[in-house]
Write a protein that holds these residues in place. Structure first.
Motif, PDB file in Angstrom:
ATOM      1  N   UNK A 159     -31.667  50.070   5.469  1.00 43.41           N
ATOM      2  CA  UNK A 159     -31.256  50.627   4.136  1.00 43.41           C
ATOM      3  C   UNK A 159     -30.051  51.486   3.974  1.00 43.41           C
ATOM      4  N   UNK A 160     -29.669  52.061   5.230  1.00 42.22           N
ATOM      5  CA  UNK A 160     -28.497  52.616   5.355  1.00 42.22           C
ATOM      6  C   UNK A 160     -28.286  53.433   6.477  1.00 42.22           C
ATOM      7  N   UNK A 161     -27.142  53.814   6.844  1.00 43.55           N
ATOM      8  CA  UNK A 161     -26.944  54.323   8.154  1.00 43.55           C
ATOM      9  C   UNK A 161     -25.684  55.481   8.061  1.00 43.55           C
ATOM     10  N   UNK A 175     -25.530  49.674   1.060  1.00 42.92           N
ATOM     11  CA  UNK A 175     -25.057  48.494   0.022  1.00 42.92           C
ATOM     12  C   UNK A 175     -23.866  48.995  -0.763  1.00 42.92           C
ATOM     13  N   UNK A 176     -24.143  50.175  -1.293  1.00 44.29           N
ATOM     14  CA  UNK A 176     -22.950  50.552  -2.185  1.00 44.29           C
ATOM     15  C   UNK A 176     -21.976  51.608  -1.616  1.00 44.29           C
ATOM     16  N   UNK A 183     -22.372  45.276   5.815  1.00 44.99           N
ATOM     17  CA  UNK A 183     -22.399  43.828   6.282  1.00 44.99           C
ATOM     18  C   UNK A 183     -22.245  43.841   7.840  1.00 44.99           C
ATOM     19  N   UNK A 184     -21.032  44.173   8.207  1.00 43.70           N
ATOM     20  CA  UNK A 184     -20.720  43.892   9.590  1.00 43.70           C
ATOM     21  C   UNK A 184     -21.485  44.432  10.779  1.00 43.70           C
ATOM     22  N   UNK A 185     -21.935  45.819  10.397  1.00 44.25           N
ATOM     23  CA  UNK A 185     -22.452  46.448  11.498  1.00 44.25           C
ATOM     24  C   UNK A 185     -24.007  45.813  11.884  1.00 44.25           C
ATOM     25  N   UNK A 186     -24.626  45.387  10.944  1.00 49.90           N
ATOM     26  CA  UNK A 186     -25.651  44.808  10.936  1.00 49.90           C
ATOM     27  C   UNK A 186     -25.415  43.303  11.713  1.00 49.90           C
ATOM     28  N   UNK A 187     -25.347  42.914  12.760  1.00 51.19           N
ATOM     29  CA  UNK A 187     -25.020  41.857  13.615  1.00 51.19           C
ATOM     30  C   UNK A 187     -23.873  41.877  14.210  1.00 51.19           C
ATOM     31  N   UNK A 361     -31.425  37.705   3.383  1.00 52.11           N
ATOM     32  CA  UNK A 361     -31.983  38.938   2.767  1.00 52.11           C
ATOM     33  C   UNK A 361     -31.371  39.274   1.640  1.00 52.11           C
ATOM     34  N   UNK A 362     -31.906  40.297   0.855  1.00 53.64           N
ATOM     35  CA  UNK A 362     -31.315  40.863  -0.299  1.00 53.64           C
ATOM     36  C   UNK A 362     -29.934  41.206  -0.142  1.00 53.64           C
ATOM     37  N   UNK A 363     -29.544  41.925   0.858  1.00 52.67           N
ATOM     38  CA  UNK A 363     -28.305  42.496   1.191  1.00 52.67           C
ATOM     39  C   UNK A 363     -27.873  41.640   2.591  1.00 52.67           C
ATOM     40  N   UNK A 364     -27.099  40.497   2.209  1.00 57.39           N
ATOM     41  CA  UNK A 364     -26.542  39.664   3.758  1.00 57.39           C
ATOM     42  C   UNK A 364     -25.682  40.593   4.464  1.00 57.39           C
TER      43      UNK A 364
END
Length: 463
Positions: A159-161, A175-176, A183-187, A361-364
């Motif tokens: 959700x956030x970090x 996401x905001x 986007x980049x950190x998740x993966x 996902x909702x947030x790619x």
């Protein structure tokens, strides 16, 4: 780094600063996977909070020193020699919000802790198969676990970090807020900063129909095609894998499997016992199991499904994605699998993907190749006298499966044997990789975070 500089850094920290030759230094450099024989960072910061992480990153960045980050050391990639190692293992806060179905987690937390904390609320995280893996690093490679086909990759539900960037700034990322970094950190495998806390979604799962079918390995020519056919029409709630290996003859394993060459079919069904038993029935009827542990289980026992090792050792691991497992692919795999019956060979595992893992996902995010059907993994603890033999076998396996491979290593399993920038580039599709490079250019143009599976920034590659 001068002694004066290090003394100044030590004065800023709440946690200890350890130098080579001092008490605790060796212990703090060791990780779960001991494949890198000797790690000699210039100093180790045993972080006692976010402020220590900020101080360490600012110190290293201003001096052109690389920053390495370690919590459990499952995913070691390259030696941290000469770097400033930030060890986050003491940062173990977990806060469960049952109404929001969320958990806030610090960077030293392992999955076993989150599973236990969420269970009283009837909730579960998208953890991996091994309870000792660090939560934060797991999300950086996507995160594939026993609820994957039900809900997707773990990275899909971040959700956030909060993250310390290469210039020592603490950012809240969502996401905001800084969506390109979100986007980049998740993966993106830790190339963009040090996460100091992460908020993840939890799911209403308190139990599974799960466990393992241990089938005699001499029937693998019958078992593997049957398992492949069985995976073709499963509900998303069924997650399974098959691993074929000679099990070690050790007391921690159930007596019937010790020392035997077996096909271990792992089952995690997120549904009723009755439906699960009916789905598993064709597998049970293949051949008489040596051991059948598939039954109703509390989610807190989820680690019993895969029975992953929990003891630090030297682990040699290779992985890839498989587009399809047709008859020709199985014919190529069978001789390699059967080598493990009488020789020292890594176990070979296939995991079934699809379901929610195949949907955006909702947030790619940067997790690539969602159309993959299976993952292929070969890994084992290795004694020094077997290193060359095991490496040659793993290379042959990857070469034999080349016609069915999608790209390079599977991000969740990428190892120190796949540590070059070329290996990491091959793990992504070209568009995703170029977008990651753009994020690296924006947030870490000096490649401060390079003691990892590295995505070099544009300027770095030009040097």
């Amino acid at each position: 780094m001068s002694t004066t500089d290090l003394s100044a850094l030590g004065a800023e920290l709440r946690g200890p600063l350890l130098l080579p030759g001092t008490d605790g230094y060796e212990e703090e450099t060791l990780g779960f996977n001991r494949i890198l024989p000797q790690i000699r960072p210039a100093a180790v910061v045993v972080a006692d909070g976010t402020a220590d992480i900020i101080a360490a990153v600012r110190f290293a960045s201003r001096r052109g020193i690389a920053v390495a980050v370690q919590a459990t050391g499952h995913g070691v990639s390259v030696p941290a020699d000469g770097a400033l190692l930030v060890n986050t293992r003491n940062l173990t806060g977990v806060r469960i919000d049952p109404r929001a179905r969320a958990a806030r987690i610090e960077p030293g937390v392992q999955w076993s802790r989150v599973i236990q904390e969420a269970a009283p609320f009837g909730l579960a995280p998208l953890n991996g198969a091994s309870p000792g893996v660090g939560v934060v690093s797991y999300h950086l490679g996507g995160g594939l676990g026993p609820l994957g086909r039900s809900y997707g990759y773990a990275a899909d539900h971040v959700r956030n970090f909060d993250l310390v960037t290469a210039d020592g700034e603490l950012l809240h990322v969502s996401p905001d807020d800084h969506p390109d970094l979100f986007w980049a950190q998740r993966g993106g495998k830790g190339n963009f900063g040090v996460i100091t806390s992460i908020e993840i979604g939890l799911f209403p799962v308190s139990r599974l129909y799960g466990g393992g079918l241990f089938l005699p390995g001499e029937h693998i020519e019958r078992i593997l095609p049957a398992w492949r056919d069985w995976t073709q029409a499963l509900p998303d709630a069924m997650q399974s894998s098959i691993a074929v290996m000679r099990f070690p003859d050790i007391d921690v394993l159930p007596e019937p499997v010790r020392g035997r060459f077996l096909a271990h079919i792992r089952i995690a069904f997120n549904g009723s016992n009755e439906e699960g038993a009916e789905l598993v029935r064709p597998l049970r009827e293949l051949v008489e199991p040596v051991l059948d542990t598939v039954a109703d289980m509390p989610y807190t026992d989820v680690a019993d499904i895969n029975m992953d090792p929990t003891v630090p050792a030297v682990y040699f691991e290779r992985s890839t994605r498989i587009r399809e497992l047709d008859d020709a692919a199985i014919a190529a795999l069978i001789p390699l699998i059967k080598e493990g019956a009488d020789a020292v060979r890594p176990g070979i595992e296939l995991r079934h993907l699809g379901g929610a893992l195949g949907r955006q996902p909702e947030h790619p995010n940067a997790v690539p190749h969602r159309d993959t059907a299976y993952t292929l993994f070969a890994g084992a603890p290795v004694w020094p006298e077997h290193v060359q033999d095991v490496r040659e076998f793993q290379e042959r396996l990857m070469e034999e499966m080349e016609p069915w491979r999608i790209g390079g290593p599977f991000l969740s399993f990428i190892s120190a044997l796949e540590s070059s920038p070329e290996h990491l580039r091959s793990a992504y599709d070209p568009q995703t990789y170029e977008r990651l490079v753009a994020a690296k250019d924006a947030y870490d143009p000096q490649n401060v975070f390079r003691v990892n599976h590295n995505i070099p920034p544009t300027g770095w590659r030009a040097r």
